[in-house]
Write a protein that holds these residues in place. Sequence first.
Motif, PDB file in Angstrom:
ATOM      1  N   PHE B 167      35.584 -70.927 -69.209  1.00  0.00           N
ATOM      2  CA  PHE B 167      36.594 -70.515 -70.177  1.00  0.00           C
ATOM      3  C   PHE B 167      36.028 -70.390 -71.585  1.00  0.00           C
ATOM      4  CE2 PHE B 167      40.516 -70.963 -72.610  1.00  0.00           C
ATOM      5  CZ  PHE B 167      41.294 -70.040 -71.940  1.00  0.00           C
ATOM      6  N   ASN B 168      35.344 -71.479 -72.052  1.00  0.00           N
ATOM      7  CA  ASN B 168      34.859 -71.474 -73.431  1.00  0.00           C
ATOM      8  C   ASN B 168      33.696 -70.526 -73.656  1.00  0.00           C
ATOM      9  OD1 ASN B 168      36.783 -73.290 -73.944  1.00  0.00           O
ATOM     10  ND2 ASN B 168      35.421 -74.993 -74.492  1.00  0.00           N
ATOM     11  N   PHE B 169      32.717 -70.584 -72.734  1.00  0.00           N
ATOM     12  CA  PHE B 169      31.493 -69.804 -72.980  1.00  0.00           C
ATOM     13  C   PHE B 169      31.408 -68.540 -72.146  1.00  0.00           C
ATOM     14  CE2 PHE B 169      30.290 -74.228 -74.021  1.00  0.00           C
ATOM     15  CZ  PHE B 169      30.058 -74.042 -75.381  1.00  0.00           C
ATOM     16  N   GLY B 170      32.293 -68.451 -71.180  1.00  0.00           N
ATOM     17  CA  GLY B 170      32.303 -67.250 -70.355  1.00  0.00           C
ATOM     18  C   GLY B 170      31.039 -67.026 -69.551  1.00  0.00           C
ATOM     19  N   LEU B 171      30.343 -68.121 -69.230  1.00  0.00           N
ATOM     20  CA  LEU B 171      29.092 -67.974 -68.492  1.00  0.00           C
ATOM     21  C   LEU B 171      29.310 -67.748 -67.006  1.00  0.00           C
ATOM     22  CD1 LEU B 171      26.954 -70.737 -70.228  1.00  0.00           C
ATOM     23  CD2 LEU B 171      26.815 -68.269 -70.524  1.00  0.00           C
ATOM     24  N   ILE B 172      30.401 -68.313 -66.498  1.00  0.00           N
ATOM     25  CA  ILE B 172      30.657 -68.137 -65.071  1.00  0.00           C
ATOM     26  C   ILE B 172      32.066 -67.626 -64.868  1.00  0.00           C
ATOM     27  CG2 ILE B 172      29.030 -69.915 -64.333  1.00  0.00           C
ATOM     28  CD1 ILE B 172      31.474 -71.786 -63.987  1.00  0.00           C
ATOM     29  N   PRO B 173      32.286 -66.906 -63.766  1.00  0.00           N
ATOM     30  CA  PRO B 173      33.632 -66.404 -63.483  1.00  0.00           C
ATOM     31  C   PRO B 173      34.579 -67.571 -63.213  1.00  0.00           C
ATOM     32  CG  PRO B 173      32.031 -65.690 -61.807  1.00  0.00           C
ATOM     33  CD  PRO B 173      31.305 -66.549 -62.753  1.00  0.00           C
ATOM     34  N   LEU B 174      35.855 -67.341 -63.347  1.00  0.00           N
ATOM     35  CA  LEU B 174      36.819 -68.419 -63.228  1.00  0.00           C
ATOM     36  C   LEU B 174      37.262 -68.691 -61.802  1.00  0.00           C
ATOM     37  CD1 LEU B 174      39.033 -67.802 -66.366  1.00  0.00           C
ATOM     38  CD2 LEU B 174      37.199 -69.456 -66.030  1.00  0.00           C
ATOM     39  N   ALA B 175      37.175 -67.683 -60.945  1.00  0.00           N
ATOM     40  CA  ALA B 175      37.674 -67.904 -59.591  1.00  0.00           C
ATOM     41  C   ALA B 175      37.064 -66.908 -58.611  1.00  0.00           C
ATOM     42  CB  ALA B 175      39.192 -67.799 -59.552  1.00  0.00           C
ATOM     43  N   GLY B 176      37.149 -67.262 -57.345  1.00  0.00           N
ATOM     44  CA  GLY B 176      36.775 -66.339 -56.286  1.00  0.00           C
ATOM     45  C   GLY B 176      35.302 -66.353 -55.946  1.00  0.00           C
ATOM     46  N   THR B 177      34.960 -65.475 -54.986  1.00  0.00           N
ATOM     47  CA  THR B 177      33.583 -65.395 -54.566  1.00  0.00           C
ATOM     48  C   THR B 177      32.950 -64.101 -55.024  1.00  0.00           C
ATOM     49  OG1 THR B 177      34.254 -64.394 -52.490  1.00  0.00           O
ATOM     50  CG2 THR B 177      33.972 -66.771 -52.496  1.00  0.00           C
ATOM     51  N   ILE B 178      33.769 -63.201 -55.491  1.00  0.00           N
ATOM     52  CA  ILE B 178      33.270 -61.882 -55.850  1.00  0.00           C
ATOM     53  C   ILE B 178      34.221 -61.293 -56.895  1.00  0.00           C
ATOM     54  CG2 ILE B 178      34.484 -60.213 -54.351  1.00  0.00           C
ATOM     55  CD1 ILE B 178      30.727 -60.722 -54.182  1.00  0.00           C
ATOM     56  N   THR B 179      33.719 -60.456 -57.773  1.00  0.00           N
ATOM     57  CA  THR B 179      34.610 -59.852 -58.759  1.00  0.00           C
ATOM     58  C   THR B 179      35.492 -58.818 -58.086  1.00  0.00           C
ATOM     59  OG1 THR B 179      32.740 -60.070 -60.226  1.00  0.00           O
ATOM     60  CG2 THR B 179      34.656 -58.891 -61.072  1.00  0.00           C
ATOM     61  N   ARG B 180      36.789 -59.011 -58.235  1.00  0.00           N
ATOM     62  CA  ARG B 180      37.717 -58.119 -57.544  1.00  0.00           C
ATOM     63  C   ARG B 180      37.724 -56.724 -58.158  1.00  0.00           C
ATOM     64  NH1 ARG B 180      40.780 -60.435 -53.664  1.00  0.00           N
ATOM     65  NH2 ARG B 180      40.812 -62.711 -53.798  1.00  0.00           N
ATOM     66  N   GLY B 181      37.896 -55.762 -57.312  1.00  0.00           N
ATOM     67  CA  GLY B 181      38.044 -54.397 -57.787  1.00  0.00           C
ATOM     68  C   GLY B 181      36.755 -53.727 -58.198  1.00  0.00           C
ATOM     69  N   VAL B 182      35.624 -54.415 -58.040  1.00  0.00           N
ATOM     70  CA  VAL B 182      34.354 -53.802 -58.421  1.00  0.00           C
ATOM     71  C   VAL B 182      33.670 -53.254 -57.177  1.00  0.00           C
ATOM     72  CG1 VAL B 182      32.051 -54.215 -59.346  1.00  0.00           C
ATOM     73  CG2 VAL B 182      34.048 -55.290 -60.408  1.00  0.00           C
ATOM     74  N   GLU B 183      33.216 -52.016 -57.276  1.00  0.00           N
ATOM     75  CA  GLU B 183      32.442 -51.438 -56.185  1.00  0.00           C
ATOM     76  C   GLU B 183      30.984 -51.768 -56.431  1.00  0.00           C
ATOM     77  OE1 GLU B 183      32.970 -49.396 -53.445  1.00  0.00           O
ATOM     78  OE2 GLU B 183      35.134 -49.829 -53.583  1.00  0.00           O
ATOM     79  N   HIS B 184      30.327 -52.533 -55.527  1.00  0.00           N
ATOM     80  CA  HIS B 184      28.922 -52.860 -55.733  1.00  0.00           C
ATOM     81  C   HIS B 184      28.053 -51.722 -55.239  1.00  0.00           C
ATOM     82  CE1 HIS B 184      30.842 -56.861 -55.753  1.00  0.00           C
ATOM     83  NE2 HIS B 184      30.001 -57.024 -56.766  1.00  0.00           N
ATOM     84  N   ALA B 185      27.108 -51.340 -56.084  1.00  0.00           N
ATOM     85  CA  ALA B 185      26.275 -50.196 -55.754  1.00  0.00           C
ATOM     86  C   ALA B 185      25.396 -50.483 -54.549  1.00  0.00           C
ATOM     87  CB  ALA B 185      25.403 -49.820 -56.954  1.00  0.00           C
ATOM     88  N   ASN B 186      24.851 -51.665 -54.495  1.00  0.00           N
ATOM     89  CA  ASN B 186      23.995 -51.995 -53.357  1.00  0.00           C
ATOM     90  C   ASN B 186      24.091 -53.480 -53.052  1.00  0.00           C
ATOM     91  OD1 ASN B 186      22.507 -53.303 -55.337  1.00  0.00           O
ATOM     92  ND2 ASN B 186      21.272 -51.459 -55.701  1.00  0.00           N
ATOM     93  N   PHE B 187      23.351 -53.920 -52.069  1.00  0.00           N
ATOM     94  CA  PHE B 187      23.443 -55.305 -51.650  1.00  0.00           C
ATOM     95  C   PHE B 187      22.976 -56.260 -52.743  1.00  0.00           C
ATOM     96  CE2 PHE B 187      21.693 -59.137 -49.712  1.00  0.00           C
ATOM     97  CZ  PHE B 187      22.851 -59.614 -49.112  1.00  0.00           C
ATOM     98  N   ILE B 188      21.896 -55.883 -53.430  1.00  0.00           N
ATOM     99  CA  ILE B 188      21.353 -56.735 -54.488  1.00  0.00           C
ATOM    100  C   ILE B 188      22.431 -57.036 -55.513  1.00  0.00           C
ATOM    101  CG2 ILE B 188      19.581 -56.952 -56.278  1.00  0.00           C
ATOM    102  CD1 ILE B 188      17.953 -56.434 -53.969  1.00  0.00           C
ATOM    103  N   GLU B 189      23.118 -56.023 -55.914  1.00  0.00           N
ATOM    104  CA  GLU B 189      24.172 -56.199 -56.909  1.00  0.00           C
ATOM    105  C   GLU B 189      25.273 -57.095 -56.376  1.00  0.00           C
ATOM    106  OE1 GLU B 189      26.484 -52.901 -58.875  1.00  0.00           O
ATOM    107  OE2 GLU B 189      24.403 -52.309 -59.317  1.00  0.00           O
ATOM    108  N   TYR B 190      25.602 -56.871 -55.110  1.00  0.00           N
ATOM    109  CA  TYR B 190      26.633 -57.668 -54.465  1.00  0.00           C
ATOM    110  C   TYR B 190      26.210 -59.131 -54.459  1.00  0.00           C
ATOM    111  CZ  TYR B 190      29.738 -59.448 -50.844  1.00  0.00           C
ATOM    112  OH  TYR B 190      30.656 -60.187 -50.153  1.00  0.00           O
TER     113      TYR B 190
END
Lengths: 325, 330, 329
Positions: B167-190
């Motif tokens: 929350f404070n530093f925004g270094l890590i996402p707040l929830a889940g295992t993957i960013t919702r709604g994002v299309e990953h270009a390849n496996f590495i990105e995923y």
Amino acid sequence: MAILEVENLKTHYYIGDKPVYAVDDVSFTIDRNETLGLAGESGCGKTTTAYSILRILPANGKIVEGSVKLDGEDLVTKSMEEMRKIRWKKASIVFQYAMNAFNPVLRIGRQIVEVIQEKEGGSEQAAALTVAGLFEEVGLEPSRIDDYPHEFSGGMLQRAIIAQALSCDPRLIIADEPVTALDVIVQNKILDLLRKLQAKYNLAVLFITHDLSVVAENCTQVGIMYAGNLMELGSATSVFKESLHPYTYKLIGAFPSVTGPKRRLEFIPGTPPNLMKPPPGCTFHPRCPYAQDICSKELPKFEEISNGHYARCHFAGQLEFGGEE
Amino acid sequence: MALRTTVGTRRYIVNRVVQTLIIWFLIVTLNFIIFRIMPGDPRASIIEQGMPPELRQAIVERFGLDKTLLEQYVLYIVALFQGDMGFSFSHFTEPVWETIFGFRFTNTFVLMGASMLVAIIIGMVMGVVAAARRGSKIDTGSTVVFLVAYSMPVFWIGLLILLYLGFNFGLIPLAGTITRGVEHANFIEYAADYLHHMIGPWIVLTLSFIGGFYLIMRDSVLDVFTQDYILAAEAKGLKERTILYGHAMRNAMLPMISVIAVNMPFLISGATMTEFVFSWSGLGLLTYDSVLAADYPVLQGVFLFLATITVISNFIADMLYLRLDPRITY
Amino acid sequence: MASSKPILEVKNLKKWFPVRSGFFSFFGEQRYVKAVDDVSFEVPEGGSICIVGESGCGKTTLARTILRLVEPTGGEVYFEGENIYDKTRGELAELRLQMQLIFQNPFEVLDPRLTIETLVGEGLHIHNLEEDPQVVRERVFKALEAVRLVPARNFASRYTHELSGGQLQRVAIARSLIFEPKLVIADEPVSMLDASIRTEVMNLMTDLQKDFGHTYIFITHDLAQARYIGDFCIVMYLGRIAEMGPMETVILDPIHPYTKALVSNIPVPDPTEQRDRIFLEGETPTPIDLPEGCRFKPRCQAYSDTYCKPEEPNLIEVSPGHWVACYAP
Ligand SMILES: Nc1ncnc2c1ncn2[C@@H]1O[C@H](COP(=O)(O)OP(=O)(O)O)[C@@H](O)[C@H]1O
Ligand SMILES: Nc1ncnc2c1ncn2[C@@H]1O[C@H](COP(=O)(O)OP(=O)(O)O)[C@@H](O)[C@H]1O
Ligand SMILES: [Mg+2]
Ligand SMILES: [Mg+2]
């Protein structure tokens, strides 16, 4: 020059800041091909003397005075790293309980190879070959190099321990009660082996035991310890046959024999002192039948009474033993 | 180093396999019984007031709830061996197998594996180091730190990390295992996205595991230090490293193995809190949700899975012992 | 031997321990550690016999079986003419007061939380032998004086950690003697003690026999020690008697090849004595899977096909009271 020269060694343990006078002023020398038997009752400081020489004392033990010269080099002033390099290379030790001296989960050969490689370098194969040779020498099947400690009997383990002690060509072997846990028949085989190897490699041996019979049969020189002091030192024959110290005389007399006519066995009333507060004067005086006033007041000096025969007693050389009572 | 395959040892291994199977079967049966005698009617969660009687009847038949217990038991066993653990009540009648071993198992496995591995390695090494320097600053320091981490409630550390790192530093996402709604270009990105999400729960779990491993290792190394062969190794003038890692650590690992094996299910179920805090969609979160939803088939499946893990890890521990401790022969 | 009437007769006593070979082992024949394997001897009233042998030869097991602390595999033990294996539990409890066992390590039997007085006197309470605390105290003091822990009053109030090893062993002896037993079996009573104290305890035990008139069975692994404590010697090898006879005869003039080897290997406290040693091959094994015939055969130097028979040798009386289990002439 003697291989080992221990001079005025004092080693104390500390409980809190209170000293335990475990070794208090001990001096002796051992030459090549010579065996010094260091004998005395349990708790008199034999093991502490041995550990002081190799400087493997527990954390609360400290050499407070004296010197230990091995091949002319003083070990007491060496750094821990220098000491580590000297251990096993120049002096090795055989412990009492062979069963516990090897790591139970590693193969015996592997453990000896490890120390050879550490000390001498070289390849694992070369070290393994050395071990095979050593096994042969101590009377073990070289094929059993890959055995684990629990697969060996007590006598075999003691042989393996001796092989290990010889593995880096030391000048001095310290044997702390090496056969105490063994039955007499096996005991004698091990002792014979030690003697044979000693002659072959010109070793100096410090032989520690509480059993004077074993000392009598295996040592050229004898030192008798009591309550941290060395009480008497000399050739085996002179110490046994012309004892100078009352403690030596009484202790020898306490050992039964299977030969000759049955004689009266001696005993020494009382118990050894607490080494945290040893008695003033001679540490033996409370149990000594010959004690005089001076004995409780002054610590007798460790003096040469006759050629090569030393004793720490105010009346050394003046007492007639055997006539009392 | 090969297993010593004496006749006795081979017989021991066979015995152990048979034993493991029997125990597992007993657990399977217990699993069946427990869920039959539990309070609360499972039907209540899917059958609603005002449903037409035909529909009720259909549902009851669909889930086999009209059969006798014995029939249910036999069906259960037969199905189990076909990998069929029934259907979830709450996940739109998805097969339980799917519910558990679909993405959820993978999520938990990756998270657990990563934190366990790191915790074991750090815990063991620090345990050895602390024991070797008993009473020193390193020893006292690490003991205090690990004890604190060990005893702090997981959700508390979790929330702190979410609050500060997320929350404070925004270094890590707040929830889940993957960013919702994002299309990953390849496996590495995923994978990068996935691992980014894993940082939070991974830190929490690792911290909570290390303490236990560290304390056990430190204790058993100290115990090994009192053994004569360590004094002997010192007298041999071996390097301290050799004594520590070649002798002491190896012997001290033996108690560690059984502790890990016995604690395996607790470690896994302990992840529930962490998964909940970070909405990490794994078995822990599934258990939590299923309890709330009275999703008995899924709970049964999870329970069975944990029991199986326990039995297997105990078996593996015994085999490891056999391999690491030559004194054990049969 | 001191008198002709035996107080204890051991007849063909056997104690075999089954070798554990893991569960699920339905196949294969059951193997045994034959710790005591067909042992017979008599102990005359007032005598003091010594059982000697290397560790593992079955001395302790023999003592425990004689006292029926473990049930025998076979054989009989008669105490004052009655077979103790026919006794009921109650009779046995009573009998055990007459047959006391003294252990090697006094620390194992003496509870450190109790005073010496309690330790010595508690048996009288436990067995309901004496109710009056004043009488118990007197008997405790008498027992302590008997083992020369004087003044008894001083020792009575102490705890075990305040006493030395030798003094503790004397407490253990007092604890047994308070029952005025007829037979005392002492299992390595002085092996833990330092040499300078040993003789004192050994002398004390001998003196006590003069005062109390009990019979001793001493157990020791040290033949030299045995010589100074008993008058009759039984040498055991792998659970069986190899040789027995008057102490001096067995030690100075042994006949069985094993006894000969054993005696020749005992170190002597005299550096000027040169002795010839008889070497024995290998080490004494565990008594499992013994060879056919004589169990000493594999290590025996006197073994010969001409006179050694294929069956186990029995004890033969070679001279009055001197028995040897060997075929060699
Ligand atoms: N780590 C220790 N701390 C305190 N006292 C010790 C320690 N180790 C040994 N001692 C004491 O030092 C004395 C000598 O012990 P030791 O050298 O082991 O005797 P020995 O080998 O002759 O039996 C004994 O009184 C013993 O209690
Ligand atoms: N309870 C037991 N179970 C199995 N074997 C035993 C048991 N007690 C003793 N033994 C075995 O019996 C043999 C004799 O043991 P023991 O009577 O203690 O000998 P000793 O007292 O002469 O040293 C040994 O080989 C020992 O290992
Ligand atoms: Mg010692
Ligand atoms: Mg015994």
